[in-house]
Design a protein around this motif. Structure first.
Motif, PDB file in Angstrom:
ATOM      1  N   TYR A 150       6.626   7.512  -0.522  1.00 15.64           N
ATOM      2  CA  TYR A 150       8.070   7.447  -0.746  1.00 15.64           C
ATOM      3  C   TYR A 150       8.470   6.098  -1.336  1.00 15.64           C
ATOM      4  O   TYR A 150       9.287   6.026  -2.264  1.00 15.64           O
ATOM      5  N   THR A 151       7.914   4.995  -0.791  1.00 18.04           N
ATOM      6  CA  THR A 151       8.283   3.676  -1.314  1.00 18.04           C
ATOM      7  C   THR A 151       7.795   3.507  -2.749  1.00 18.04           C
ATOM      8  O   THR A 151       8.486   2.902  -3.580  1.00 18.04           O
ATOM      9  N   GLU A 208       7.484   5.859  -4.943  1.00 14.60           N
ATOM     10  CA  GLU A 208       8.392   6.649  -5.780  1.00 14.60           C
ATOM     11  C   GLU A 208       9.669   5.870  -6.089  1.00 14.60           C
ATOM     12  O   GLU A 208      10.227   5.975  -7.181  1.00 14.60           O
ATOM     13  N   ARG A 209      10.140   5.086  -5.137  1.00 12.90           N
ATOM     14  CA  ARG A 209      11.336   4.278  -5.370  1.00 12.90           C
ATOM     15  C   ARG A 209      11.078   3.262  -6.494  1.00 12.90           C
ATOM     16  O   ARG A 209      11.944   3.002  -7.328  1.00 12.90           O
ATOM     17  N   ARG A 266       9.014   3.584  -8.998  1.00  8.58           N
ATOM     18  CA  ARG A 266       8.982   4.291 -10.282  1.00  8.58           C
ATOM     19  C   ARG A 266      10.400   4.673 -10.735  1.00  8.58           C
ATOM     20  O   ARG A 266      10.766   4.477 -11.896  1.00  8.58           O
ATOM     21  N   LYS A 267      11.191   5.201  -9.834  1.00  5.88           N
ATOM     22  CA  LYS A 267      12.520   5.705 -10.207  1.00  5.88           C
ATOM     23  C   LYS A 267      13.494   4.586 -10.574  1.00  5.88           C
ATOM     24  O   LYS A 267      14.466   4.831 -11.283  1.00  5.88           O
ATOM     25  N   GLN A 268      13.232   3.367 -10.047  1.00  2.78           N
ATOM     26  CA  GLN A 268      14.136   2.266 -10.404  1.00  2.78           C
ATOM     27  C   GLN A 268      13.633   1.490 -11.623  1.00  2.78           C
ATOM     28  O   GLN A 268      14.204   0.465 -12.001  1.00  2.78           O
ATOM     29  N   GLY A 269      12.543   1.980 -12.267  1.00  3.42           N
ATOM     30  CA  GLY A 269      12.042   1.321 -13.478  1.00  3.42           C
ATOM     31  C   GLY A 269      11.216   0.084 -13.194  1.00  3.42           C
ATOM     32  O   GLY A 269      11.216  -0.875 -13.977  1.00  3.42           O
ATOM     33  N   ASP A 297      -2.230   5.311  -5.796  1.00  4.78           N
ATOM     34  CA  ASP A 297      -2.005   5.876  -7.123  1.00  4.78           C
ATOM     35  C   ASP A 297      -3.283   6.522  -7.655  1.00  4.78           C
ATOM     36  O   ASP A 297      -3.253   7.618  -8.249  1.00  4.78           O
ATOM     37  N   ASP A 353      16.136  -4.399  -3.558  1.00  6.47           N
ATOM     38  CA  ASP A 353      16.173  -3.164  -4.344  1.00  6.47           C
ATOM     39  C   ASP A 353      15.738  -1.996  -3.455  1.00  6.47           C
ATOM     40  O   ASP A 353      15.390  -2.169  -2.289  1.00  6.47           O
ATOM     41  N   ARG A 354      15.772  -0.792  -3.984  1.00  2.00           N
ATOM     42  CA  ARG A 354      15.543   0.388  -3.158  1.00  2.00           C
ATOM     43  C   ARG A 354      14.131   0.415  -2.565  1.00  2.00           C
ATOM     44  O   ARG A 354      13.933   0.839  -1.425  1.00  2.00           O
ATOM     45  N   ALA A 355      13.145  -0.060  -3.334  1.00  2.00           N
ATOM     46  CA  ALA A 355      11.768  -0.045  -2.835  1.00  2.00           C
ATOM     47  C   ALA A 355      11.612  -0.997  -1.650  1.00  2.00           C
ATOM     48  O   ALA A 355      11.001  -0.644  -0.631  1.00  2.00           O
TER      49      ALA A 355
END
Length: 437
Positions: free
Chosen positions: A170-171, A173-174, A176-179, A198, A240-242
């Motif tokens: 989950y972390t 993915e955060r 990746r999604k935040q660039g 990965d 940040d989200r991660a």
């Protein structure tokens, strides 16, 4: 064998709790009650003799950690032992042995023999380094090898470990999604675990088998420091989200670990702008049930390389003030090179001074020595002043090398001395506790 946490919950005050109480001038029962709640931890692996017990947590002096260790470029066991001894001499409270080059077992054991500080490490370093040597690919790490290695390191006498349990799919993915990030990833152990996940598509075994991690730590009554593997390496990535996803998981794991009787500590950032430090500590304390917080710096700017011990000292003072419990030093070499012996000395000194500044804001009753130092300076009682200074030998050497014409003054002002003139004007007016004893 019971852990300090379990002993405290049984209503027993251990030898280590008594020592912490004496060191901190706090009642042993108060120490016991906070250990029982998980608000104080005492890293003191009983399999290692002649180790000093240190309390970390609520109501205690903010502690300083020094980190040493080899790299693939510079690997000198004797130098690392000297650094460890310098850290101890300069007043570090704990030590982390973070070698990533050479015979990692031998280095760890030599450092453990050399000092009486509680020593910690990051087991993922050795796990990935040895896997890389064997298979030419760190991502071929076998989780069973990792767990066996953790136990071997604990059996050597480590009293705490930074273990990256809070990284999961989950972390990642955060991220990746935040660039991704401006400053990339800063944690070596965390980054190699992310790469392993990965490459394999599997979940982090330290997260997936968290109970097993706790049980290993309990067996040696070592403190599980929940590593900050997704910490920000730049202030523009702070919170940040991660990072927040990992922080939430780590705070939840701290609660779960305590329920199993394991001593728990949460690790924090990282690179954080000064205005966000207080909020960061508030979040950790609230979400973790006031678990001790171990912060790495933090660094409130990204442009201080060469003087990052000063950058971090500013962050450390702020962190200590707002409730951090253990601060990992930063040396002048941070971001540039492996620290040498002088870097270790300067890093410990800067961080000890920083947390002292934080503590006299956090605990106003700790300001008495500041008052006594000020009065001795006012009265130009130089020998008395040295008794209250953190670094008396440095002060003595400076005065000796730049000796004034008039013994009472200093060469900063010479005969144009404000202190001397002020005492001449107000000598008869000094009263109350402003009178020198």
């Amino acid at each position: 064998m019971k852990t300090q946490l379990e002993i405290a919950r049984d209503g027993i005050i251990s030898e280590q709790m008594n020592q912490v109480a004496a060191d901190e001038n706090i009642s042993p029962e108060l120490i016991r009650s906070r250990v029982a709640k998980g608000e104080i931890v005492i890293p003191c692996n009983p399999s290692r003799k002649n180790q000093r017990a240190v309390g970390i947590g609520a109501g205690l002096r903010t502690k300083v950690n020094a980190s040493i260790g080899t790299s693939s470029d510079i690997c000198d066991i004797d130098a690392e032992v000297r650094k460890a001894l310098i850290a101890q001499e300069e007043g570090a409270d704990t030590l982390m042995e973070l070698s990533a080059g050479g015979d990692l077992d031998a280095i760890r054991r030599e450092v453990l023999k050399a000092v009486n500080l509680p020593v910690g490490n990051v087991p993922l370093y050795q796990a990935f380094k040895e896997t890389g040597r064997k298979y030419k690919n760190p991502s071929k790490l076998d989780p069973e090898f990792l767990f066996d290695l953790i136990e071997k390191q604990l059996a050597d006498g480590l009293s705490f470990m930074a273990i990256h349990c809070g990284i999961n799919q989950y972390t990642i993915e955060r991220l990746r999604k935040q660039g991704f990030r401006y400053g990339g990833l800063a944690s070596k152990g965390g980054t190699f675990m992310v790469a392993w996940m990965d490459a394999t598509g599997k979940e982090n075994p330290l997260y997936e088998q968290f109970d097993r991690v706790c049980d290993l730590m309990k067996k040696y009554d070592a403190v599980l420091s929940l590593g900050n593997g997704i910490r920000a390496g730049a202030i523009h990535d702070s919170h940040d989200r991660a990072q927040m996803a990992e922080m939430i998981i780590n705070c939840e794991l701290a609660e779960l670990g305590r329920e199993r009787g394991c001593q728990m500590m949460v690790e924090g950032p990282g690179h954080v702008p000064l205005d966000e430090i207080q909020g960061n500590i508030m979040l950790e304390k609230r979400m973790s049930g006031n678990a001790p917080y171990y912060v790495l710096g933090p660094l409130p700017a990204d442009t201080g390389a060469g003087y990052d011990h000063i950058t971090a000292a500013i962050g450390a003072a702020t962190s200590s003030w707002h409730g951090a419990d253990l601060v990992c030093y930063i040396t002048p070499a941070e971001h540039l090179a492996l620290p040498n012996e002088n870097d270790v000395r300067e890093g410990v000194r800067a961080t000890r001074l920083a947390v002292r500044i934080g503590d006299i804001s956090k605990y106003p009753n700790k300001r008495e020595s500041e008052k006594l130092a000020a009065m001795a300076r006012r009265d130009m009682r130089w020998e008395d002043l040295e008794k209250h200074l953190m670094f008396p030998e440095v002060a003595k050497q400076m005065r000796r090398e730049r000796c004034p014409q008039e013994e009472k003054t200093c060469t900063m002002c010479g005969d144009f001395c404000a202190m001397k003139k002020g005492m001449e004007v107000f000598a008869d007016d000094i009263k109350y506790d402003k009178v020198s004893k």
